[in-house]
Design an enzyme around this catalytic site. Structure first.
Site, PDB file in Angstrom:
ATOM      1  N   ASP A  10       0.874  -1.168   0.000  1.00 37.99           N
ATOM      2  CA  ASP A  10       0.000   0.000   0.000  1.00 37.99           C
ATOM      3  C   ASP A  10       0.915   1.224   0.000  1.00 37.99           C
ATOM      4  O   ASP A  10       1.691   1.428   0.936  1.00 37.99           O
ATOM      5  CB  ASP A  10      -0.846  -0.037   1.283  1.00 37.99           C
ATOM      6  N   ASP A  46      -2.977   4.700  -2.437  1.00 38.81           N
ATOM      7  CA  ASP A  46      -3.942   5.399  -1.602  1.00 38.81           C
ATOM      8  C   ASP A  46      -4.446   6.678  -2.294  1.00 38.81           C
ATOM      9  O   ASP A  46      -3.638   7.433  -2.858  1.00 38.81           O
ATOM     10  CB  ASP A  46      -3.234   5.772  -0.282  1.00 38.81           C
ATOM     11  N   GLU A  99      -6.819   3.568  -5.476  1.00 38.00           N
ATOM     12  CA  GLU A  99      -8.045   3.850  -4.728  1.00 38.00           C
ATOM     13  C   GLU A  99      -8.584   5.178  -5.255  1.00 38.00           C
ATOM     14  O   GLU A  99      -7.996   6.233  -5.014  1.00 38.00           O
ATOM     15  CB  GLU A  99      -7.753   3.968  -3.235  1.00 38.00           C
ATOM     16  N   HIS A 146     -10.887  -2.022   4.687  1.00 40.94           N
ATOM     17  CA  HIS A 146     -10.628  -1.579   6.052  1.00 40.94           C
ATOM     18  C   HIS A 146     -11.299  -0.242   6.391  1.00 40.94           C
ATOM     19  O   HIS A 146     -11.140   0.254   7.504  1.00 40.94           O
ATOM     20  CB  HIS A 146      -9.115  -1.465   6.258  1.00 40.94           C
ATOM     21  N   ASP A 147     -11.977   0.371   5.415  1.00 42.82           N
ATOM     22  CA  ASP A 147     -12.638   1.663   5.668  1.00 42.82           C
ATOM     23  C   ASP A 147     -14.155   1.539   5.762  1.00 42.82           C
ATOM     24  O   ASP A 147     -14.827   2.550   6.013  1.00 42.82           O
ATOM     25  CB  ASP A 147     -12.324   2.641   4.521  1.00 42.82           C
TER      26      ASP A 147
HETATM   27  C1  NOJ Z   1      -7.694   5.899   2.320  1.00 46.37           C
HETATM   28  C2  NOJ Z   1      -7.352   4.775   3.230  1.00 46.37           C
HETATM   29  O1  NOJ Z   1      -7.987   3.608   2.782  1.00 46.37           O
HETATM   30  C3  NOJ Z   1      -7.774   5.185   4.616  1.00 46.37           C
HETATM   31  O2  NOJ Z   1      -7.695   4.128   5.527  1.00 46.37           O
HETATM   32  C4  NOJ Z   1      -6.928   6.361   5.035  1.00 46.37           C
HETATM   33  O3  NOJ Z   1      -7.360   6.824   6.295  1.00 46.37           O
HETATM   34  C5  NOJ Z   1      -7.024   7.505   4.026  1.00 46.37           C
HETATM   35  N1  NOJ Z   1      -6.897   7.040   2.682  1.00 46.37           N
HETATM   36  C6  NOJ Z   1      -5.947   8.519   4.247  1.00 46.37           C
HETATM   37  O4  NOJ Z   1      -4.711   8.012   3.844  1.00 46.37           O
END
Ligand code: NOJ
Length: 538
Positions: free
Chosen positions: A104, A207, A270, A334-335
């Protein structure tokens, strides 16, 4: 597509390293823990899950304000996860089992403790000052330069008194944004990409790539009206100037060229799109095959449990990408709240898994989904996620989807000998790997069967996809076809039987939640309540 790549044919498994397996008893998962569990992921037999790659959420050194998404050294490994040697061993051991490694990379911002930012703070003339985004304030310095807000709450601008300017942070103030318009910064980033490619990593999850470039005039975002689903000021802004700038696509093309300097590597971006999640923006990041290899389609995460909403996403995504670009799908990460909790029942989780693992496109499977892990309940005083801490009780934060992997019914679910950094989910004595391992009817066994079936059948891992229209709602039917074979997937989204129409022909059951393999069905058939069925035309 003639020359196929591993990342098209394979299944990617996301590991949140803090929560996967703790080898040293400090309560935090680590690389050695992952090495010890590689056979679970793929030991070359159908007794293991059979995934082809793992994506590790960030493992670089970090003060962990955002659990690794705030990097303070891009070329090393966080001590709590292990050492560079551990990482090398992980790469070797994973490769020995045919598992690729995706790192990542967090390149929109770094940690405020990164030496580059520390240097940038020293004066307006500092060498790295313009690697970040600084601006004078309005109204004689007392007001931020514009109305941009941080995704984790508050203004996106932080005042730095010693140098009397604001710096931009799209997330926490401990995560200053880089200025991607600066060529020196860009070169520094490409050198980090090359660093890890040279060390044998197979690719990257990138990211928030759609945040990289900001409006060069720093114009205010337009603000929409308050509504029930837009309670946070951040969600009321239309993010046209602080992210989603069209110029970003050019940077993605450059990045693609750097990754392609090494053969068979990949980058998946992402491209966060809030609900309801039209995948048009992610599709742009493929740049007709010259941009990212893949760009996440998160639209499934926002679908209600009804066949029509999933069908619309599939049709739209297929239409946007066409036959030459390669789709991808995911149900959790994970979000976001876990799929098993969103859908409510294990029966639905089985139908969802069948869909994820039989569509055209790379499936991304989040750790624990294969055993049906649900959202954990985190008491306020054990909460870790900065988002949750800020918005509780309006938003539970992301901790519920990050609880430790449930390996067994032992103490702490076999995750650690110590005190886990986040509480283990209370259902672990019923929901765990050990319990499901030997049970051919378990959700884990269902995932294993689907993944291995996908591997065996070219129509499933590389064939085309055509939806088979139905006259009844509540069912989703599609046909996957290669030159030789036709496979039909029929999914019932309600807890009632439904009759479905199949393309003409005779079929053999390849896998199903309700009927034995190899039974023959002809023409049309009745799906049982919550049934998932995969048929091959004879
Ligand atoms: C996206 C990530 O998936 C998340 O977990 C993170 O807090 C934010 N980007 C900031 O990097």
């Amino acid at each position: 597509m003639s020359d196929r790549e591993w990342w098209q044919d394979g299944v990617v498994y996301q590991i949140y390293p803090r929560s996967f397996a703790d080898s040293n008893g400090d309560g935090v998962g680590d690389l050695r823990g992952i090495i010890e569990r590689l056979d679970y992921l793929n030991d070359g037999t159908e007794q293991s899950l059979g995934v082809d790659a793992i994506w590790l959420s960030p493992i670089n050194p970090s003060p962990m304000f955002d659990f690794g998404y705030d990097v303070s050294d891009y070329r090393s490994i966080a001590a709590e996860f292990g050492t560079v040697e551990d990482f090398e061993e992980l790469v070797t051991e994973a490769h020995r089992r045919g598992i690729r490694i995706l790192l990542d990379l967090v390149m929109n911002h770094c940690s405020s403790e990164h030496p580059w930012f520390r240097e940038a703070l020293t004066s307006r003339e500092a060498e790295k000052r313009d690697w970040f985004i600084w601006h004078d304030g309005n109204e004689g310095g007392t007001e931020p330069p514009n109305n941009w807000l941080a995704a984790f709450g508050g203004r996106a601008w932080e005042w730095h008194e010693p140098t009397r300017q604001y710096y931009l942070h799209s997330f926490l103030k401990e995560q200053p944004d880089f200025d991607w318009r600066n060529p020196a910064l860009k070169q520094a980033m490409w050198s980090i990409v090359r660093h890890w490619l040279d060390r044998g990593v197979d690719g990257f999850r990138l990211d928030v790539v759609n945040w990289f470039l900001k409006d060069d005039e720093l114009r205010d975002n337009p603000v929409g009206p308050l509504s029930l689903d837009r309670l946070r000021p951040y969600d009321r802004q239309h993010h046209v100037y602080d992210r989603n700038r069209p110029e970003t696509i050019g940077v993605m093309k450059e990045l693609r060229r750097v990754v392609d300097e090494h053969p068979h590597r990949m980058a998946v971006g992402e491209v966060f799109v809030p609900a309801p999640g039209d995948p048009e923006l992610p599709a742009q990041y493929y740049a007709d095959g010259e941009g990212l290899h893949l760009s996440f389609n998160f639209a499934f995460l926002y679908c209600n449990w009804d066949a029509g909403s999933f069908a619309r996403v599939i049709d739209r995504w297929e239409e946007l990408l066409g036959p030459d670009l390669w789709p991808n799908y995911t149900l959790s990460n994970h979000d976001q709240p876990r799929a098993r909790s969103r859908y409510g029942t294990e029966e639905r989780a089985r139908v969802a898994a069948a869909m994820l693992l039989t569509l055209r496109g790379t499936p991304f499977l989040y750790y624990g989904e294969e055993i049906g892990m649900t959202n954990g309940r985190i008491p306020r005083w054990r909460m870790q996620d900065p988002l949750g801490k800020r918005y509780w009780p309006l938003h539970p934060g992301r901790d519920p989807a990050r609880t430790p992997m449930q390996w067994s019914a032992e103490q702490h679910a076999g995750f650690t000998r110590g005190r886990p950094w986040l509480p283990v989910n209370g259902d672990y004595d019923a929901v765990n790997v050990e319990r499901q391992d030997g049970d051919p009817k378990s959700l884990l066994a269902w995932h294993r069967r689907l993944i291995h079936l996908r591997k065996r059948e070219p129509a499933l891992h590389r064939g085309g996809c055509r939806r088979v229209p139905q006259t009844v709602a509540d069912v989703l039917v599609y046909e996957r076809s290669s030159e030789r074979d036709r496979i039909v997937v029929a999914l019932d989204f309600v807890s009632e039987p439904r009759r479905v129409k199949l393309p003409e022909g005779e079929y053999r059951v390849l896998a199903g939640t309700h009927r034995a393999a190899d039974a023959i069905e002809i023409g049309s058939l009745e799906l049982a309540a919550d049934e998932a069925l995969i048929l091959k035309r004879s």
